[in-house]
Design an enzyme around this catalytic site. Structure first.
Site, PDB file in Angstrom:
ATOM      1  N   ASN A   2     -47.347 -13.933  -2.363  1.00 53.60           N
ATOM      2  CA  ASN A   2     -47.486 -15.222  -1.672  1.00 53.60           C
ATOM      3  C   ASN A   2     -46.453 -16.191  -2.240  1.00 53.60           C
ATOM      4  O   ASN A   2     -46.635 -16.706  -3.332  1.00 53.60           O
ATOM      5  CB  ASN A   2     -48.922 -15.742  -1.888  1.00 53.60           C
ATOM      6  CG  ASN A   2     -49.119 -17.150  -1.336  1.00 53.60           C
ATOM      7  OD1 ASN A   2     -48.292 -17.643  -0.573  1.00 53.60           O
ATOM      8  ND2 ASN A   2     -50.214 -17.780  -1.728  1.00 53.60           N
ATOM      9  N   TRP A   3     -45.395 -16.399  -1.477  1.00 54.68           N
ATOM     10  CA  TRP A   3     -44.305 -17.258  -1.977  1.00 54.68           C
ATOM     11  C   TRP A   3     -44.667 -18.739  -1.986  1.00 54.68           C
ATOM     12  O   TRP A   3     -43.941 -19.552  -2.547  1.00 54.68           O
ATOM     13  CB  TRP A   3     -43.047 -17.074  -1.118  1.00 54.68           C
ATOM     14  CG  TRP A   3     -42.399 -15.737  -1.240  1.00 54.68           C
ATOM     15  CD1 TRP A   3     -42.785 -14.690  -2.037  1.00 54.68           C
ATOM     16  CD2 TRP A   3     -41.237 -15.284  -0.533  1.00 54.68           C
ATOM     17  NE1 TRP A   3     -41.935 -13.626  -1.861  1.00 54.68           N
ATOM     18  CE2 TRP A   3     -40.977 -13.962  -0.948  1.00 54.68           C
ATOM     19  CE3 TRP A   3     -40.390 -15.868   0.423  1.00 54.68           C
ATOM     20  CZ2 TRP A   3     -39.908 -13.215  -0.447  1.00 54.68           C
ATOM     21  CZ3 TRP A   3     -39.326 -15.123   0.926  1.00 54.68           C
ATOM     22  CH2 TRP A   3     -39.092 -13.810   0.488  1.00 54.68           C
ATOM     23  N   LYS A   4     -45.714 -19.105  -1.270  1.00 53.28           N
ATOM     24  CA  LYS A   4     -46.074 -20.525  -1.104  1.00 53.28           C
ATOM     25  C   LYS A   4     -44.852 -21.278  -0.555  1.00 53.28           C
ATOM     26  O   LYS A   4     -44.089 -20.691   0.204  1.00 53.28           O
ATOM     27  CB  LYS A   4     -46.603 -21.106  -2.417  1.00 53.28           C
ATOM     28  CG  LYS A   4     -47.720 -20.230  -2.991  1.00 53.28           C
ATOM     29  CD  LYS A   4     -48.495 -20.851  -4.114  1.00 53.28           C
ATOM     30  CE  LYS A   4     -49.564 -19.870  -4.581  1.00 53.28           C
ATOM     31  NZ  LYS A   4     -50.454 -20.445  -5.589  1.00 53.28           N
ATOM     32  N   HIS A  35     -56.498 -19.674   2.143  1.00 54.91           N
ATOM     33  CA  HIS A  35     -56.063 -19.768   0.747  1.00 54.91           C
ATOM     34  C   HIS A  35     -56.644 -21.060   0.160  1.00 54.91           C
ATOM     35  O   HIS A  35     -56.767 -22.065   0.872  1.00 54.91           O
ATOM     36  CB  HIS A  35     -54.532 -19.768   0.671  1.00 54.91           C
ATOM     37  CG  HIS A  35     -54.032 -19.693  -0.742  1.00 54.91           C
ATOM     38  ND1 HIS A  35     -53.972 -20.803  -1.548  1.00 54.91           N
ATOM     39  CD2 HIS A  35     -53.619 -18.651  -1.487  1.00 54.91           C
ATOM     40  CE1 HIS A  35     -53.529 -20.425  -2.746  1.00 54.91           C
ATOM     41  NE2 HIS A  35     -53.305 -19.132  -2.730  1.00 54.91           N
ATOM     42  N   GLU A  74     -55.458 -23.338  -1.506  1.00 58.37           N
ATOM     43  CA  GLU A  74     -54.615 -24.527  -1.323  1.00 58.37           C
ATOM     44  C   GLU A  74     -54.757 -25.087   0.102  1.00 58.37           C
ATOM     45  O   GLU A  74     -54.646 -26.290   0.320  1.00 58.37           O
ATOM     46  CB  GLU A  74     -53.149 -24.193  -1.666  1.00 58.37           C
ATOM     47  CG  GLU A  74     -52.977 -24.067  -3.178  1.00 58.37           C
ATOM     48  CD  GLU A  74     -51.896 -23.116  -3.638  1.00 58.37           C
ATOM     49  OE1 GLU A  74     -50.980 -22.806  -2.864  1.00 58.37           O
ATOM     50  OE2 GLU A  74     -51.981 -22.665  -4.805  1.00 58.37           O
ATOM     51  N   GLU A  79     -59.830 -14.798  -5.095  1.00 54.52           N
ATOM     52  CA  GLU A  79     -58.996 -15.626  -5.967  1.00 54.52           C
ATOM     53  C   GLU A  79     -59.840 -16.734  -6.583  1.00 54.52           C
ATOM     54  O   GLU A  79     -60.092 -17.756  -5.931  1.00 54.52           O
ATOM     55  CB  GLU A  79     -57.860 -16.256  -5.160  1.00 54.52           C
ATOM     56  CG  GLU A  79     -56.911 -15.243  -4.557  1.00 54.52           C
ATOM     57  CD  GLU A  79     -55.546 -15.863  -4.315  1.00 54.52           C
ATOM     58  OE1 GLU A  79     -54.576 -15.326  -4.832  1.00 54.52           O
ATOM     59  OE2 GLU A  79     -55.456 -16.892  -3.635  1.00 54.52           O
ATOM     60  N   GLY A 122     -52.394 -20.090 -10.558  1.00 53.57           N
ATOM     61  CA  GLY A 122     -51.290 -20.881 -11.094  1.00 53.57           C
ATOM     62  C   GLY A 122     -51.554 -21.484 -12.458  1.00 53.57           C
ATOM     63  O   GLY A 122     -50.810 -22.344 -12.921  1.00 53.57           O
ATOM     64  N   SER A 141     -52.985 -15.633 -11.280  1.00 56.10           N
ATOM     65  CA  SER A 141     -52.210 -15.369 -12.491  1.00 56.10           C
ATOM     66  C   SER A 141     -52.001 -13.874 -12.774  1.00 56.10           C
ATOM     67  O   SER A 141     -52.022 -13.449 -13.929  1.00 56.10           O
ATOM     68  CB  SER A 141     -52.835 -16.074 -13.698  1.00 56.10           C
ATOM     69  OG  SER A 141     -52.813 -17.477 -13.507  1.00 56.10           O
ATOM     70  N   GLY A 177     -48.920 -14.956  -6.754  1.00 53.66           N
ATOM     71  CA  GLY A 177     -48.171 -16.173  -6.452  1.00 53.66           C
ATOM     72  C   GLY A 177     -46.911 -16.247  -7.287  1.00 53.66           C
ATOM     73  O   GLY A 177     -45.888 -15.631  -6.968  1.00 53.66           O
ATOM     74  N   GLY A 178     -46.982 -16.961  -8.398  1.00 56.15           N
ATOM     75  CA  GLY A 178     -45.811 -17.213  -9.241  1.00 56.15           C
ATOM     76  C   GLY A 178     -44.970 -15.988  -9.550  1.00 56.15           C
ATOM     77  O   GLY A 178     -43.735 -16.016  -9.418  1.00 56.15           O
TER      78      GLY A 178
END
Ligand code: PGA
Length: 263
Positions: free
Chosen positions: A12-14, A104, A106, A175, A181, A221, A242-243
């Site tokens: 997930n590049w966001k 998600h 967010e 999640e 994150g 994470s 993600g990251g």
């Protein structure tokens, strides 16, 4: 019941990478995985770029006949019409997207997406032949105050999948919000416990076969150093990353978790 769940590693590049950066990243990722002899039938890999990158990713995937999958980070619950700024699942399907994230955390917090909206989006995805990746998970406060923190994910799941038929392919991503994150990863036991509850809920909702087939990802994470232990758990079938999905080195290592020492 014998299961043949192919693990899925989803990046997930966001809101990162413009379309030029997306092209460079996908090419480098594909080369890295090819050099390592990666077999996509063994472990599936997919990226979730911003909308503006998807056409570029499609072009590379088609031109180089890559087995890398891709999807979007969101879709509209509607098919077309006066919904300024929204993107229809139909358009995503036209771009060869296989997956789409729904709910998600967010989106739930920054865009006030309710369970009802998530349900409508899951339905829209299925309607357009996309596989919804429904994200569920509890907040830190819920983890600390509730006797059964898994109940949050189970309720979100039941609401999101309420209209889905047993045959439709869906992916669930557990999640825990407190692990997204933050560098704070759930222990593999904590993740397994919730993923097992999720699978039981899918069984109640859609039947045993659907529960045996549904892929449940863990997200929060995930890094090259912790993915192997998470993937050892019986009810975890992949990761939503993600990251670490923004680094070719890290994401390819996560996809290649089976080659890690001791797995
Ligand atoms: P993270 O994000 O891997 O950076 O924690 C996961 C996600 O939000 O999907």
């Amino acid at each position: 019941m014998v299961t043949t769940r192919t693990p899925l590693m989803a990046g997930n590049w966001k809101m990162n990478f413009n379309h030029l950066q997306a092209i460079a990243f996908v090419q480098k990722l594909a080369w890295t995985l090819k050099d390592a002899g990666h077999d996509y039938e063994e472990v599936e890999a997919a990226v979730f770029p911003p909308f503006t990158d998807i056409r570029s990713v499609q072009t590379i995937v088609d031109a180089d006949k890559l087995k890398l999958g891709y999807g979007a980070q969101d879709l509209s619950q509607h098919d077309s019409g006066a919904y300024t700024g929204d993107v229809s699942g139909e358009f995503l399907a036209q771009l060869g997207a296989k997956y789409v994230l729904v709910g998600h955390s967010e989106r739930r917090t920054l865009h006030d997406e309710t369970d009802e909206v998530c349900r409508a989006k899951v339905n829209a995805a299925v309607r357009h032949g996309l596989v919804p990746v429904l994200c569920v998970g509890e907040s830190l406060e819920q983890r600390e105050s509730l006797e059964d923190p898994a109940s949050v994910s189970v309720e979100q799941l039941k609401a999101g999948l309420a209209d889905v038929q047993a045959g439709a392919e869906v992916v669930i991503a557990y999640e825990p919000v407190w692990a997204i994150g933050t560098g704070e990863v759930a222990t593999s036991e904590q993740a397994q416990e919730v993923c097992a509850s999720i699978r039981r809920a899918v069984s109640e909702l859609l039947g045993e076969e659907a529960a045996a087939n549904v892929r449940i990802l863990y997200g929060g994470s995930v890094k090259p150093g912790n993915v192997a232990s998470i993937m050892r758990e019986p009810d975890i079938d992949g990761a939503l990353v993600g990251g670490a999905s923004l680094s070719v080195e890290d994401f390819s290592s996560i996809i290649r978790y089976r080659s890690h020492v001791g797995v």
